[in-house]
Design a protein around this motif. Structure first.
Motif, PDB file in Angstrom:
ATOM      1  N   LEU A  69      15.307  20.193 -27.352  1.00 10.83           N
ATOM      2  CA  LEU A  69      15.669  19.492 -28.582  1.00 10.83           C
ATOM      3  C   LEU A  69      17.142  19.703 -28.916  1.00 10.83           C
ATOM      4  CD1 LEU A  69      14.909  17.834 -31.064  1.00 10.83           C
ATOM      5  CD2 LEU A  69      14.091  19.953 -32.150  1.00 10.83           C
ATOM      6  N   TYR A  70      17.662  20.882 -28.617  1.00 11.70           N
ATOM      7  CA  TYR A  70      19.087  21.145 -28.845  1.00 11.70           C
ATOM      8  C   TYR A  70      19.946  20.130 -28.094  1.00 11.70           C
ATOM      9  CZ  TYR A  70      23.555  23.693 -28.855  1.00 11.70           C
ATOM     10  OH  TYR A  70      24.880  24.059 -28.998  1.00 11.70           O
ATOM     11  N   GLY A  71      19.592  19.850 -26.851  1.00 12.14           N
ATOM     12  CA  GLY A  71      20.328  18.857 -26.077  1.00 12.14           C
ATOM     13  C   GLY A  71      20.238  17.466 -26.679  1.00 12.14           C
ATOM     14  N   GLN A  72      19.070  17.107 -27.198  1.00 10.07           N
ATOM     15  CA  GLN A  72      18.914  15.796 -27.836  1.00 10.07           C
ATOM     16  C   GLN A  72      19.791  15.682 -29.078  1.00 10.07           C
ATOM     17  OE1 GLN A  72      16.938  13.337 -26.363  1.00 10.07           O
ATOM     18  NE2 GLN A  72      16.931  14.921 -24.770  1.00 10.07           N
ATOM     19  N   MET A  73      19.868  16.755 -29.851  1.00 11.21           N
ATOM     20  CA  MET A  73      20.710  16.722 -31.043  1.00 11.21           C
ATOM     21  C   MET A  73      22.188  16.664 -30.680  1.00 11.21           C
ATOM     22  SD  MET A  73      18.875  19.081 -33.956  1.00 11.21           S
ATOM     23  CE  MET A  73      20.140  18.611 -35.140  1.00 11.21           C
ATOM     24  N   ARG A  74      22.580  17.376 -29.650  1.00 10.79           N
ATOM     25  CA  ARG A  74      23.982  17.304 -29.204  1.00 10.79           C
ATOM     26  C   ARG A  74      24.329  15.880 -28.774  1.00 10.79           C
ATOM     27  NH1 ARG A  74      27.729  21.736 -29.251  1.00 10.79           N
ATOM     28  NH2 ARG A  74      28.518  20.954 -27.253  1.00 10.79           N
ATOM     29  N   ASP A  75      23.398  15.219 -28.090  1.00  9.23           N
ATOM     30  CA  ASP A  75      23.641  13.836 -27.651  1.00  9.23           C
ATOM     31  C   ASP A  75      23.835  12.905 -28.836  1.00  9.23           C
ATOM     32  OD1 ASP A  75      23.400  14.663 -25.033  1.00  9.23           O
ATOM     33  OD2 ASP A  75      21.353  13.921 -24.773  1.00  9.23           O
TER      34      ASP A  75
END
Length: 489
Positions: free
Chosen positions: A304-310
């Motif tokens: 989820l962290y990666g999705q938010m960064r995107d």
């Protein structure tokens, strides 16, 4: 045509009408124009009259008297139909219709009172709802506790005393864990603004990641997120907050858990008593294990962290480990649905105790706000600042859903049991969750619990899935282990 076949054909039409009645409620929460409230109340009352008449139709009693069960599925269907018939037959049709009409009106009164921060505007309507529910419960209960009759609407077999004992066992360890955590430095909190469209884009990804079948559903916005429907039409709602995207994300995952249960039931049970979740406690076990043990796990929050960064770029949290702590950060707050895992059940126990007192007559409706505020200070250590953060925050009592709140904590207990069994069955689960792949977890839940719908009783459902009787111990052990690692206890 034998009696069982005739009964099931009749029941199929009753189930279909029940789905239509539920869709009236979904529309009221999402799309209905505000001015339609008086007409919608009459529509709810008319549907309640029709359903009540069908559930106590004399032919149902005749079919039940002679119908024979050829297998476990037929036996379970007969058990559900007989239970509904006997309960419904004790409630006068006029009372059932008045309850439906009054709660439909009360919902709008509550919504306006909440917006206006005006408890006094809601209390007269709440008094009517309480009086009607007391009358209904007394008719059903006979010589037993009326509150147990209310509980039985949502968790068949549960009693106020049995839940009270379980909750008493939960409280000391939860209070001790909360106190120990709040003595430690808090992880970094989110700050800044998060675009609504971007929140909803991630919300859609999360729904799909957890297996929500959008071809048989839809996602809308509501003040209070909920799931509605079963079978081929299961709808969910979420909400957004510009400074708290977790509200949107975890509301979505939570409601997908409910929806996945309904969508995961074997298709042969469609529009039968087995074609819906067996109880609200079991239902809540699905939403809570999706939201917490899976969605807030170290592995999944890394994805989820990666999705938010995107979507948001650099939003101030430096890495996945810090993000995991941020997602699971204990924080003082007023709102049950936004509470962390450790404190959530304290919110529920407050409501459980107050509504038992309301129904018994030990607490007057006019004294409810003061009782809420006093209990909140005692449990959380700070005062309620406004009614929408206190006694007006939840929709449930306006809709007459007394006996519903304790199923939230019961669902957490069940989820703890299921998580322990799931982790034993799928020891490499975190490898998949780190890639945003929940299929092994959701597949295990579907195969061991969801597909059976209402085949077994609630306790039997959890015992069959986990191999052990439900206990609060796995939930407490999970919470203590997880938060001790996050906070270095």
């Amino acid at each position: 045509m034998n009696a069982y076949t005739a009964l099931m054909q009749f029941q199929r039409e009753t189930e279909a009408l029940g789905q239509i009645a539920g869709r009236l409620g979904w529309d009221q929460e999402t799309m209905m124009p505000q001015g339609a409230t008086p007409q919608r109340a009459e529509e709810h009352g008319a549907m309640a009259n029709i359903l009540h008449a069908r559930r106590i139709d004399p032919r149902v009693a005749e079919w039940l008297e002679v119908a024979e069960a050829a297998d476990d599925i037929a036996a379970a269907n007969l058990r559900h139909i007989k239970r509904d018939y006997e309960r419904t037959a004790k409630v006068p049709a006029a009372l059932a219709a008045e309850l439906a009409r009054t709660t439909s009106l009360a919902h709008r009164v509550w919504a306006q009172a909440r917006a206006d921060e005006d408890v006094a505007a809601f209390l007269p309507m709440l008094q009517k709802v309480v009086d009607l529910r007391r009358e209904e419960a007394a008719a059903i209960a006979g010589n037993t506790d009326p509150y147990d009759a209310m509980l039985d609407d949502y968790e068949p077999g549960a009693t106020g005393d049995s839940l009270g004992a379980m909750f008493a066992a939960l409280r000391p360890r939860l209070v001790d864990l909360r106190a120990a955590i709040l003595d430690q430095p808090a992880p970094q909190a989110l700050s800044g603004a998060f675009d609504e469209a971007a929140q909803l884009a991630i919300s859609q990804k999360l729904a799909l990641a957890f297996g929500y079948r959008v071809e048989h559903g839809r996602i809308d916005k509501a003040v209070h997120p909920f799931s509605s429907g079963s079978g081929l039409d299961v709808r969910i709602t979420t909400r957004t907050n510009p400074t708290d995207p977790f509200n949107c994300f975890y509301s979505t995952i939570h409601e997908v858990g409910h929806a996945a249960y309904e969508q995961g039931i074997d298709a042969t049970h469609l529009l039968t008593p087995l074609g819906r979740g067996v109880s609200m406690g079991v239902h809540e076990s699905q939403s809570r294990i999706y939201e917490n043990q899976l969605g807030r796990s170290r592995a999944f929050t890394g994805w989820l962290y990666g999705q938010m960064r995107d979507q948001f770029g650099d939003f101030g949290i430096p890495d996945e480990e810090a993000f995991f702590a941020t997602v699971n950060r204990l924080h003082n707050g007023y709102i049950r649905t936004e509470a962390d895992e450790v404190q959530y059940n304290l919110h529920v126990l407050l409501r459980f105790d107050l509504e038992r007192a309301l129904m018994s007559g030990d607490l007057a409706v006019n004294d409810l706000e003061a009782a809420w505020n006093d209990r909140f200070v005692a449990d959380f250590g700070f005062a309620v600042d406004k009614p929408s953060n206190g006694v007006l925050q939840d929709v449930h009592w306006s809709e007459g859903l007394f006996g519903y709140f304790p199923t939230y904590t019961l669902g957490n207990v069940y989820a703890g049991c299921l998580n322990m069994a799931l982790r034993a069955a799928v020891p490499d689960l975190d490898d998949d969750l780190a890639r945003g792949d929940t299929s092994k977890a959701t597949g295990w839940l579907r195969g061991n619990l969801q597909q059976f719908g209402g085949l077994r009783t609630p306790v039997e459902t959890i015992t069959h899935a986990t191999g052990a009787a439900p206990s609060e111990a796995p939930l407490l052990d999970y919470l203590e282990d997880k938060f001790s690692r996050i906070y270095g206890l």
